[in-house]
Design an enzyme around this catalytic site. Structure first.
Site, short mmCIF file in Angstrom:
data_model
loop_
_atom_site.label_atom_id
_atom_site.label_comp_id
_atom_site.label_asym_id
_atom_site.label_seq_id
_atom_site.Cartn_x
_atom_site.Cartn_y
_atom_site.Cartn_z
N ASP A 51 0.84 -1.20 0.00
CA ASP A 51 0.00 0.00 0.00
C ASP A 51 0.88 1.25 0.00
O ASP A 51 0.39 2.37 -0.06
CB ASP A 51 -1.00 0.00 1.16
CG ASP A 51 -0.35 -0.14 2.52
OD1 ASP A 51 0.90 -0.15 2.60
OD2 ASP A 51 -1.08 -0.25 3.53
N LYS A 120 -1.41 -9.42 2.73
CA LYS A 120 -0.72 -9.00 3.95
C LYS A 120 -1.65 -8.06 4.70
O LYS A 120 -2.34 -7.25 4.10
CB LYS A 120 0.61 -8.31 3.65
CG LYS A 120 1.37 -7.86 4.92
CD LYS A 120 2.83 -7.52 4.64
CE LYS A 120 3.02 -6.17 3.99
NZ LYS A 120 2.59 -5.02 4.83
N GLU A 122 -2.10 -5.71 8.49
CA GLU A 122 -1.41 -5.12 9.63
C GLU A 122 -2.16 -5.36 10.94
O GLU A 122 -3.38 -5.24 11.00
CB GLU A 122 -1.27 -3.60 9.44
CG GLU A 122 -0.32 -3.20 8.33
CD GLU A 122 -0.16 -1.68 8.21
OE1 GLU A 122 -0.63 -0.95 9.11
OE2 GLU A 122 0.44 -1.23 7.22
N GLU A 189 8.46 -4.34 11.10
CA GLU A 189 8.95 -3.05 10.61
C GLU A 189 9.43 -2.15 11.73
O GLU A 189 8.74 -1.94 12.72
CB GLU A 189 7.85 -2.33 9.81
CG GLU A 189 8.30 -0.99 9.25
CD GLU A 189 7.36 -0.41 8.20
OE1 GLU A 189 7.60 0.73 7.78
OE2 GLU A 189 6.40 -1.09 7.79
#
Length: 271
Positions: A51, A120, A122, A189
């Site tokens: 994204d 994916k 989050e 991350e």
């Protein structure tokens, strides 16, 4: 006689085997056919249709504005190019939070309309229901913990996450939970390298890092950052492998000069 060697597609199973034998996994982003062709042919294991397209392709400040339709457009372009890499697509902000039925529908659209190989998503425990529902439909899910850019307004900053023990402990628990639910891998991350090492050793699924140190099972970077297409973006975790901004800028200036001076096209370049 040249033997046309069949290209073997990377699968979630391939990645699992790579972790088991200690082979590092390479992952890069791509958002269009031309770039994905190069990334795939070079031998990248996973292509992430991130994204981050919201930033690098559309010029938005955050990843929040990009829509599911736009992600499907980018993903379908990449899928047409990828012959070897596993293509994973980000579920964009608003397409899965707080509603597992919507999360499933979003994931199904990405798989059907783009032809992707997985999604994916989050978050940790708070998105467990959505993860379970997507997995129940047979769609591979990759997790994403640490700095989760879709929650940037909650964090208020892009600094390193999980430096405090409370947040670090939640991240450890979230990683174990995502594995337990059935995720095939997790992106970590911008977290301390030592914490990423602990997580990578505590789970049996591949851990892919970005700004999470050298102990992860693989690494991911945004292609535009890694190739130096973004002028001025140089966080500590980024190794720039080329300076394409300068290369392209010089080429364009040379073209303009040649047009202005009537050097282009010359006799050989016309019919």
């Amino acid at each position: 006689m040249s033997v046309n060697k069949e290209i073997k597609r990377v699968t979630t199973n391939t990645l699992q085997e790579m972790k088991q034998r200690g082979e590092r996994i390479s992952m890069l982003t791509a958002y269009d056919y031309s770039m994905a062709t190069i990334v795939d042919a070079a031998g990248t294991d996973i292509i992430l249709v991130g994204d981050s397209a919201s930033n690098v392709m559309a010029g938005h400040e955050t990843t929040l504005p990009i829509t599911l339709d736009q992600m499907i457009y980018h993903a379908s372009s990449v899928v047409r190019a990828a012959k070897r890499a596993l293509v994973i697509v980000d579920l964009p902000f608003g397409s899965y939070q707080g509603n597992s039925k919507e999360a499933l529908n979003s994931a199904i659209r990405i798989m059907k309309e783009a032809g992707a190989h997985g999604v994916k998503i989050e978050g940790g425990v708070e998105i467990a229901e959505s993860v379970t529902r997507i997995l129940t439909a047979g769609i591979p899910v990759m997790g994403h913990l640490g700095l989760t850019p879709q929650s940037i307004y909650k964090f208020g900053t892009y600094t390193v996450r999980a430096k405090e023990e409370q947040e670090a402990q939640k991240l450890r628990e979230d990683a174990l939970k995502l594995q337990e639910l059935g995720c095939f891998g997790i992106v970590l991350e911008k977290i301390p390298a030592q914490l990423a090492k602990e997580v990578a050793e505590s789970v049996s699924i591949p851990i892919i890092g970005i700004g999470a140190g050298k102990y992860c099972d693989g690494q991911v970077l945004v292609i535009h950052d890694m190739l130096g297409l973004n002028k001025g973006f140089k966080p500590r975790f980024l190794r720039q492998y080329a300076d394409l901004y300068t290369v392209m800028s010089d080429a364009i200036k040379n073209y303009i000069d040649d047009v202005k001076s009537r050097d282009f096209p010359n006799e050989k370049e016309q019919y």
